[in-house]
Write an enzyme that holds these catalytic residues in place. Sequence first.
Site, PDB file in Angstrom:
ATOM      1  N   ASP A 135       0.723  -0.871  -0.031  1.00  0.00           N
ATOM      2  CA  ASP A 135      -0.097  -0.026  -0.269  1.00  0.00           C
ATOM      3  C   ASP A 135       0.654   0.973  -0.074  1.00  0.00           C
ATOM      4  OD1 ASP A 135       0.877  -0.109   2.859  1.00  0.00           O
ATOM      5  OD2 ASP A 135      -0.874   0.317   3.498  1.00  0.00           O
TER       6      ASP A 135
ATOM      7  N   GLU B  43      -1.455  -5.623   8.088  1.00  0.00           N
ATOM      8  CA  GLU B  43      -1.074  -5.195   9.121  1.00  0.00           C
ATOM      9  C   GLU B  43      -1.586  -4.893  10.547  1.00  0.00           C
ATOM     10  OE1 GLU B  43       0.276  -0.638   8.933  1.00  0.00           O
ATOM     11  OE2 GLU B  43       0.724  -1.385   6.637  1.00  0.00           O
TER      12      GLU B  43
ATOM     13  N   GLU C 263       9.725  -4.210  10.555  1.00  0.00           N
ATOM     14  CA  GLU C 263       9.745  -3.306   9.721  1.00  0.00           C
ATOM     15  C   GLU C 263      10.532  -2.141  10.958  1.00  0.00           C
ATOM     16  OE1 GLU C 263       7.046  -1.191   7.603  1.00  0.00           O
ATOM     17  OE2 GLU C 263       7.844   0.214   7.202  1.00  0.00           O
TER      18      GLU C 263
HETATM   19  O1  KIV Z   1       3.304  -1.313   1.374  1.00  0.00           O
HETATM   20  C1  KIV Z   1       4.681  -1.416   1.771  1.00  0.00           C
HETATM   21  O2  KIV Z   1       5.232  -1.411   0.803  1.00  0.00           O
HETATM   22  C2  KIV Z   1       4.799  -2.328   2.759  1.00  0.00           C
HETATM   23  C3  KIV Z   1       6.534  -2.531   2.343  1.00  0.00           C
HETATM   24  C4  KIV Z   1       7.147  -1.422   3.449  1.00  0.00           C
HETATM   25  C5  KIV Z   1       6.596  -3.911   3.777  1.00  0.00           C
HETATM   26  O3  KIV Z   1       4.150  -3.067   3.161  1.00  0.00           O
END
Ligand code: KIV
Length: 263
Positions: free
Chosen positions: A44, A114, A181
């Site tokens: 996202d 998430e 992260e």
């Molecule tokens: O949205 C994204 O690009 C992510 C990565 C940073 C892991 O979730």
Amino acid sequence: MRITLNTLQKMMQEGDKITMLTCYDASFAALLEEAGVESLLIGDSLGMVLQGHESTLPVTQRDVVYHTACVARGAKHAFIIGDMPFGTFQLSPQEAFRNAAEIMAAGSHMVKIEGGLPMLETIEFLTRRGIPVCGHLGLTPQSVHQLGGYRVQGKGDTAAQRLLEEAKQLEQAGAGMIVLEAIPALLARDITAVLRVPTIGIGAGVDCSGQVLVLHDMLDIYPGKKAKFVKNFMRPGGSIQAAVAMYVKEVKAKTFPGPEHSF
Ligand code: KIV
């Protein structure tokens, strides 16, 4: 041959680092897998790097479905992961299932969600019904306003212990992979050591089972602020193909991320 979750699991067991990059279209999908990237994430992050928003929050279900279908048309071998946008999975496991199924039907092989403990029921619901789930712990950008900014997470013993427990519970609930992260490298190493599923780090040190970066960050074409964990592979690489090949080589050789990209 198609790379599957089993392939990635085997790579983890054999100590072969998994390479992942975000990807949003068919041309890049073909280029990235040609350069040796095993997994493509329709993140996202597209809300920031493609759409110019200040955060990932405005990204819609339709956006992710559209870009997943684009990537799936270009990728013949890579393992494809579709990110579930903010607001599409938090309300109920049933609603999460409906939205995840749409992303899978667009060509994804796994969805990413998430969050920690509040997501356990949903992760179990999805994985028991045939949808592989990748968890995402640490800095979860969809919660940026609750976290008070894009900050390193899991600092200090209590926070670190909490994150370790959450990772174990996510795995127990059925998560087949976990993105970590912006957490201390030593904590990511400890989490990776206790899990049986691969961890994919972004700002989480070199000891994760694999690494991911946002494509536009590592190619240095995103005009916004860059995190400490981002390396510009375009400068030494010189071309997009060479930059991506260098990323793959450095992740495999465990020279990226270096201490300067870690917390
Ligand atoms: O949205 C994204 O690009 C992510 C990565 C940073 C892991 O979730």
